[in-house]
Motif scaffolding. Sequence first.
Motif, PDB file in Angstrom:
ATOM      1  N   MET A   1       1.411   4.554  -9.670  1.00  0.00           N
ATOM      2  CA  MET A   1       1.693   4.243  -8.273  1.00  0.00           C
ATOM      3  C   MET A   1       2.528   2.979  -8.228  1.00  0.00           C
ATOM      4  SD  MET A   1       1.295   4.978  -5.197  1.00  0.00           S
ATOM      5  CE  MET A   1       1.486   4.267  -3.631  1.00  0.00           C
ATOM      6  N   SER A   2       3.569   3.025  -7.472  1.00  0.00           N
ATOM      7  CA  SER A   2       4.474   1.885  -7.409  1.00  0.00           C
ATOM      8  C   SER A   2       4.312   1.076  -6.123  1.00  0.00           C
ATOM      9  CB  SER A   2       5.909   2.365  -7.540  1.00  0.00           C
ATOM     10  OG  SER A   2       6.226   3.223  -6.465  1.00  0.00           O
ATOM     11  N   LYS A   3       3.231   1.281  -5.404  1.00  0.00           N
ATOM     12  CA  LYS A   3       2.994   0.556  -4.151  1.00  0.00           C
ATOM     13  C   LYS A   3       1.734  -0.300  -4.264  1.00  0.00           C
ATOM     14  CE  LYS A   3       6.376   2.436  -1.842  1.00  0.00           C
ATOM     15  NZ  LYS A   3       7.491   1.678  -1.346  1.00  0.00           N
ATOM     16  N   ARG A   4       1.751  -1.407  -3.542  1.00  0.00           N
ATOM     17  CA  ARG A   4       0.604  -2.313  -3.469  1.00  0.00           C
ATOM     18  C   ARG A   4       0.360  -2.664  -2.009  1.00  0.00           C
ATOM     19  NH1 ARG A   4       0.534  -0.516  -7.906  1.00  0.00           N
ATOM     20  NH2 ARG A   4       0.649  -1.641  -9.858  1.00  0.00           N
ATOM     21  N   ILE A   5      -0.831  -3.101  -1.712  1.00  0.00           N
ATOM     22  CA  ILE A   5      -1.205  -3.520  -0.364  1.00  0.00           C
ATOM     23  C   ILE A   5      -1.414  -5.024  -0.415  1.00  0.00           C
ATOM     24  CG2 ILE A   5      -2.919  -3.276   1.466  1.00  0.00           C
ATOM     25  CD1 ILE A   5      -3.669  -0.558  -0.121  1.00  0.00           C
ATOM     26  N   ILE A   6      -0.735  -5.756   0.467  1.00  0.00           N
ATOM     27  CA  ILE A   6      -0.931  -7.203   0.494  1.00  0.00           C
ATOM     28  C   ILE A   6      -1.435  -7.625   1.872  1.00  0.00           C
ATOM     29  CG2 ILE A   6       0.788  -7.665  -1.299  1.00  0.00           C
ATOM     30  CD1 ILE A   6       2.687  -8.638   0.945  1.00  0.00           C
ATOM     31  N   TYR A   7      -2.244  -8.671   1.860  1.00  0.00           N
ATOM     32  CA  TYR A   7      -2.714  -9.306   3.088  1.00  0.00           C
ATOM     33  C   TYR A   7      -3.043 -10.754   2.773  1.00  0.00           C
ATOM     34  CZ  TYR A   7      -7.505  -8.535   1.335  1.00  0.00           C
ATOM     35  OH  TYR A   7      -8.656  -8.529   0.586  1.00  0.00           O
ATOM     36  N   VAL A  17      -4.594  -3.005  -5.522  1.00  0.00           N
ATOM     37  CA  VAL A  17      -3.943  -2.025  -6.380  1.00  0.00           C
ATOM     38  C   VAL A  17      -4.749  -0.734  -6.270  1.00  0.00           C
ATOM     39  CG1 VAL A  17      -3.189  -1.473  -8.714  1.00  0.00           C
ATOM     40  CG2 VAL A  17      -3.231  -3.870  -7.957  1.00  0.00           C
ATOM     41  N   PRO A  18      -4.242   0.246  -5.530  1.00  0.00           N
ATOM     42  CA  PRO A  18      -4.994   1.493  -5.372  1.00  0.00           C
ATOM     43  C   PRO A  18      -5.142   2.233  -6.704  1.00  0.00           C
ATOM     44  CG  PRO A  18      -3.196   1.356  -3.785  1.00  0.00           C
ATOM     45  CD  PRO A  18      -3.002   0.264  -4.777  1.00  0.00           C
ATOM     46  N   SER A  19      -6.309   2.807  -6.933  1.00  0.00           N
ATOM     47  CA  SER A  19      -6.529   3.563  -8.166  1.00  0.00           C
ATOM     48  C   SER A  19      -5.935   4.958  -8.037  1.00  0.00           C
ATOM     49  CB  SER A  19      -8.031   3.670  -8.466  1.00  0.00           C
ATOM     50  OG  SER A  19      -8.638   4.571  -7.554  1.00  0.00           O
ATOM     51  N   PRO A  20      -5.550   5.554  -9.153  1.00  0.00           N
ATOM     52  CA  PRO A  20      -5.040   6.931  -9.107  1.00  0.00           C
ATOM     53  C   PRO A  20      -6.065   7.904  -8.524  1.00  0.00           C
ATOM     54  CG  PRO A  20      -4.562   5.929 -11.235  1.00  0.00           C
ATOM     55  CD  PRO A  20      -5.466   4.982 -10.500  1.00  0.00           C
ATOM     56  N   TRP A  26      -6.767  10.205  -0.925  1.00  0.00           N
ATOM     57  CA  TRP A  26      -6.472   9.475   0.309  1.00  0.00           C
ATOM     58  C   TRP A  26      -5.054   8.931   0.275  1.00  0.00           C
ATOM     59  CZ3 TRP A  26     -10.327  10.421   3.483  1.00  0.00           C
ATOM     60  CH2 TRP A  26     -11.573  10.686   2.947  1.00  0.00           C
ATOM     61  N   THR A  27      -4.491   8.697   1.438  1.00  0.00           N
ATOM     62  CA  THR A  27      -3.172   8.073   1.495  1.00  0.00           C
ATOM     63  C   THR A  27      -3.315   6.569   1.262  1.00  0.00           C
ATOM     64  OG1 THR A  27      -3.247   7.598   3.863  1.00  0.00           O
ATOM     65  CG2 THR A  27      -2.397   9.775   3.201  1.00  0.00           C
ATOM     66  N   ILE A  28      -2.218   5.924   0.917  1.00  0.00           N
ATOM     67  CA  ILE A  28      -2.276   4.477   0.708  1.00  0.00           C
ATOM     68  C   ILE A  28      -2.615   3.771   2.022  1.00  0.00           C
ATOM     69  CG2 ILE A  28       0.194   4.057   1.012  1.00  0.00           C
ATOM     70  CD1 ILE A  28      -0.179   1.985  -1.399  1.00  0.00           C
ATOM     71  N   GLU A  29      -2.208   4.333   3.150  1.00  0.00           N
ATOM     72  CA  GLU A  29      -2.539   3.753   4.451  1.00  0.00           C
ATOM     73  C   GLU A  29      -4.048   3.804   4.701  1.00  0.00           C
ATOM     74  OE1 GLU A  29      -0.129   6.045   3.946  1.00  0.00           O
ATOM     75  OE2 GLU A  29       1.706   4.938   4.472  1.00  0.00           O
TER      76      GLU A  29
END
Length: 100
Positions: A1-7, A17-20, A26-29
């Motif tokens: 996965m090439s996306k990360r969530i920042i806050y 870092v979402p797990s595979p 689930w969606t990354i959202e």
Amino acid sequence: MSKRIIYEMNGQVCIVVPSPEALASWTIEQIAEKDVPHGKPFKIVDVTDIPVDRTFRNAWEVDVATLTDGVGAESNEFPKPPEPATPVEPEPAQSDEVQS
């Protein structure tokens, strides 16, 4: 996965870092809404937007005004998937034949 969530939390940049396994269901959202604390805005970014050098990671900053992809939900559980529709039994075909 090439996306990360920042806050941002207490002046620190937090990265999820979402797990595979989670991304398989689930969606990354949805993951962001579940894992980001309630009411905190978040942004989904490409992994290349995160510095590779972690030497000064506690000094990383983010402009909170750019965290515009959503906010953390009230619950830290995934929403339940909708119940599948109850299958409807097909009605028997009408026949013109009279059975005796």
